[in-house]
Design a protein around this motif. Structure first.
Motif, PDB file in Angstrom:
ATOM      1  N   UNK A 207      21.207  13.997  14.558  1.00  0.00           N
ATOM      2  CA  UNK A 207      21.913  14.620  13.429  1.00  0.00           C
ATOM      3  C   UNK A 207      21.970  16.135  13.599  1.00  0.00           C
ATOM      4  N   UNK A 208      20.869  16.724  14.083  1.00  0.00           N
ATOM      5  CA  UNK A 208      20.854  18.160  14.327  1.00  0.00           C
ATOM      6  C   UNK A 208      21.884  18.527  15.394  1.00  0.00           C
ATOM      7  N   UNK A 209      21.949  17.742  16.457  1.00  0.00           N
ATOM      8  CA  UNK A 209      22.931  18.005  17.507  1.00  0.00           C
ATOM      9  C   UNK A 209      24.343  17.953  16.944  1.00  0.00           C
ATOM     10  N   UNK A 210      24.570  16.989  16.045  1.00  0.00           N
ATOM     11  CA  UNK A 210      25.885  16.885  15.414  1.00  0.00           C
ATOM     12  C   UNK A 210      26.171  18.119  14.555  1.00  0.00           C
ATOM     13  N   UNK A 211      25.207  18.537  13.765  1.00  0.00           N
ATOM     14  CA  UNK A 211      25.403  19.682  12.879  1.00  0.00           C
ATOM     15  C   UNK A 211      25.625  20.969  13.676  1.00  0.00           C
ATOM     16  N   UNK A 212      24.810  21.166  14.717  1.00  0.00           N
ATOM     17  CA  UNK A 212      24.905  22.401  15.493  1.00  0.00           C
ATOM     18  C   UNK A 212      26.229  22.498  16.233  1.00  0.00           C
ATOM     19  N   UNK A 240      22.656   3.020  14.900  1.00  0.00           N
ATOM     20  CA  UNK A 240      21.446   2.927  14.082  1.00  0.00           C
ATOM     21  C   UNK A 240      21.246   4.186  13.242  1.00  0.00           C
ATOM     22  N   UNK A 241      22.082   5.200  13.468  1.00  0.00           N
ATOM     23  CA  UNK A 241      22.032   6.443  12.695  1.00  0.00           C
ATOM     24  C   UNK A 241      23.367   6.619  11.966  1.00  0.00           C
ATOM     25  N   UNK A 242      23.512   7.735  11.253  1.00  0.00           N
ATOM     26  CA  UNK A 242      24.781   8.040  10.583  1.00  0.00           C
ATOM     27  C   UNK A 242      25.589   9.076  11.347  1.00  0.00           C
ATOM     28  N   UNK A 243      25.241   9.300  12.613  1.00  0.00           N
ATOM     29  CA  UNK A 243      25.908  10.311  13.431  1.00  0.00           C
ATOM     30  C   UNK A 243      27.256   9.789  13.918  1.00  0.00           C
ATOM     31  N   UNK A 244      28.289  10.618  13.812  1.00  0.00           N
ATOM     32  CA  UNK A 244      29.609  10.314  14.374  1.00  0.00           C
ATOM     33  C   UNK A 244      29.895  11.354  15.453  1.00  0.00           C
ATOM     34  N   UNK A 245      29.963  10.961  16.718  1.00  0.00           N
ATOM     35  CA  UNK A 245      30.190  11.919  17.792  1.00  0.00           C
ATOM     36  C   UNK A 245      31.661  12.277  17.926  1.00  0.00           C
ATOM     37  N   UNK A 246      31.961  13.146  18.873  1.00  0.00           N
ATOM     38  CA  UNK A 246      33.346  13.461  19.214  1.00  0.00           C
ATOM     39  C   UNK A 246      33.844  12.595  20.361  1.00  0.00           C
ATOM     40  N   UNK A 247      32.922  12.124  21.174  1.00  0.00           N
ATOM     41  CA  UNK A 247      33.289  11.258  22.297  1.00  0.00           C
ATOM     42  C   UNK A 247      32.077  10.459  22.726  1.00  0.00           C
TER      43      UNK A 247
END
Length: 399
Positions: A207-212, A240-247
């Motif tokens: 999640x931090x990686x997504x936010x940053x 298993x998380x709520x993270x949505x990546x770009x690719x």
């Protein structure tokens, strides 16, 4: 001389020795079992390193391959085929990609990573951040993202502009993103580091990686080559998380053993970074591989293999953890991507003993075994491995 020994002598004489000498010569397989040319049968708990999603000789996969081979195997990318389009549609569906997303089909995981690197270049930026102990492939671009010195050193200098930060270390990631400044193109991470010994990212770290990256106007690319296609009990490990990546990059288990890779881009802005003529692949998305990919996805869906992978994986881990053996420190992983952490560097010896007993596993580290069996592994088959493990742990010797 046995048949296997004869073939291995021919191997030494004919192939560039980048893999060393193979352990044996396999002839055929059925379900979760493989048989070597001398007739010895093994329970395959490695699955071609997380590739043989449906095991060996699965009827649905064989039928799809045979049918497509009788029609079209290759047509070039001047044309398309229904299997290519259907595979792309299924990947967008299982990846939970929003409207305007897209798929680039290639032939392997490292090619999917190369496509991702080119995607990041189209941002106009050049800095990339990867993780220490990461493995992203061995072509020169992917190798620049890979951490292991033994893989990198013979081919340096590699692509510049890549830095590596400690995995699961929020402070290190924050500092490196800040140091990259406006030139940060992307952060590229594995949700579980398979080659490092099946180390899972903390959901808060992802999640931090997504936010940053969002704050920096950079991309977040998740490498799901080993962890995707149901391996962890989810279509993709980051689900298993709520993270949505770009690719996302995919390969390995995508077509049950037929070579195929994919880059999935999320949303129209990211998908639009690559336009006509900016990337390509002669064999990528060929009808045969695409049909195999569609059949693999459909079978995972129809046979409930996501839930099954989770259940059998939990069973294996709980039973190994419950052995109480002094040489077992515990287990790691999710679903059917599992590491057995050992208290001594006996993994190489234990792997050889298991192979002699008819079980194929991988010493992913001197003190860790990796299990990545077909998703169709049964509880009975898992228990056969568990039954021999304690005695072989006793017999294993340190490297």
């Amino acid at each position: 001389m046995t048949h296997a020994q004869d073939v291995l002598e021919r191997y030494r004489a004919a192939l560039i020795p980048v893999f060393g000498v193979p352990l044996t010569v396999l002839s055929h397989g059925d379900g979760c079992y493989v048989v070597d040319v001398d007739g010895k049968r093994y329970l395959d708990l490695l699955g071609g390193i997380a590739v043989n999603t449906l095991g060996h000789g699965h009827p649905a996969l064989l039928e799809a391959i045979a049918k497509q081979a009788s029609q079209l195997m290759h047509i070039s990318n001047f044309f398309t085929s229904e299997p290519q389009v259907e595979l792309a549609e299924k990947l967008l569906e299982i990846c939970r990609a929003p409207a305007g997303s897209g798929v680039f089909l290639c032939n392997s995981g490292t090619e999917a990573v190369e496509a991702a690197i080119k995607l990041t270049r189209r941002t106009g930026r050049t800095r990339l951040i990867a993780a220490k102990n990461a493995f992203h492939g061995r072509t020169t671009g992917a190798l620049a993202l890979t951490w292991k010195e033994a893989y990198r050193a013979p081919f340096e200098p590699l692509m510049p502009g890549v830095s590596h930060v400690a995995y699961n270390d929020p402070d290190a990631l924050r500092a490196e993103v800040a140091a990259a400044g406006d030139d940060l193109a992307a952060v590229i991470l594995e949700p579980l580091q398979g080659e490092a010994g099946v180390i899972a990212a903390d959901p808060a770290y992802l999640r931090l990686a997504r936010d940053l990256t969002a704050q920096a106007g950079a991309l977040l690319v998740l490498d799901e080559i080993q962890t995707g296609m149901g391996r962890t009990g989810h279509w993709l490990a980051h689900h298993a998380t709520d993270v949505v990546p770009d690719a996302v990059t995919l390969a390995k288990g995508l077509a049950g053993g037929v070579p195929v890779g994919a880059l999935v881009t999320y949303g129209p802005d990211v998908t639009g970074l690559l336009s006509a003529g900016q990337h390509g692949s002669t064999f990528g998305g060929n009808p045969l591989a695409s049909a195999a990919g569609v059949a693999t996805i459909r079978t995972i869906e129809s046979d409930g293999l996501l839930a099954h992978a989770g259940e059998i994986g939990d069973h294996l881990r709980s039973r190994v953890d419950g052995l109480g053996h002094p040489r077992v420190a515990g287990t790691r992983g999710r679903g059917l991507l599992i590491a057995v952490q050992l208290t001594e560097p006996v993994a190489v010896s234990l792997t050889a003993l298991l192979r002699e007993a008819g079980f194929l596993v991988n010493a992913v580290a001197p003190d860790a075994l990796r299990l990545a069996p077909p998703l169709i592994l049964t509880r009975v088959e898992a228990d056969s491995f568990l039954a021999v493990l304690p005695d072989l742990l006793d017999a294993a010797v340190p490297a």
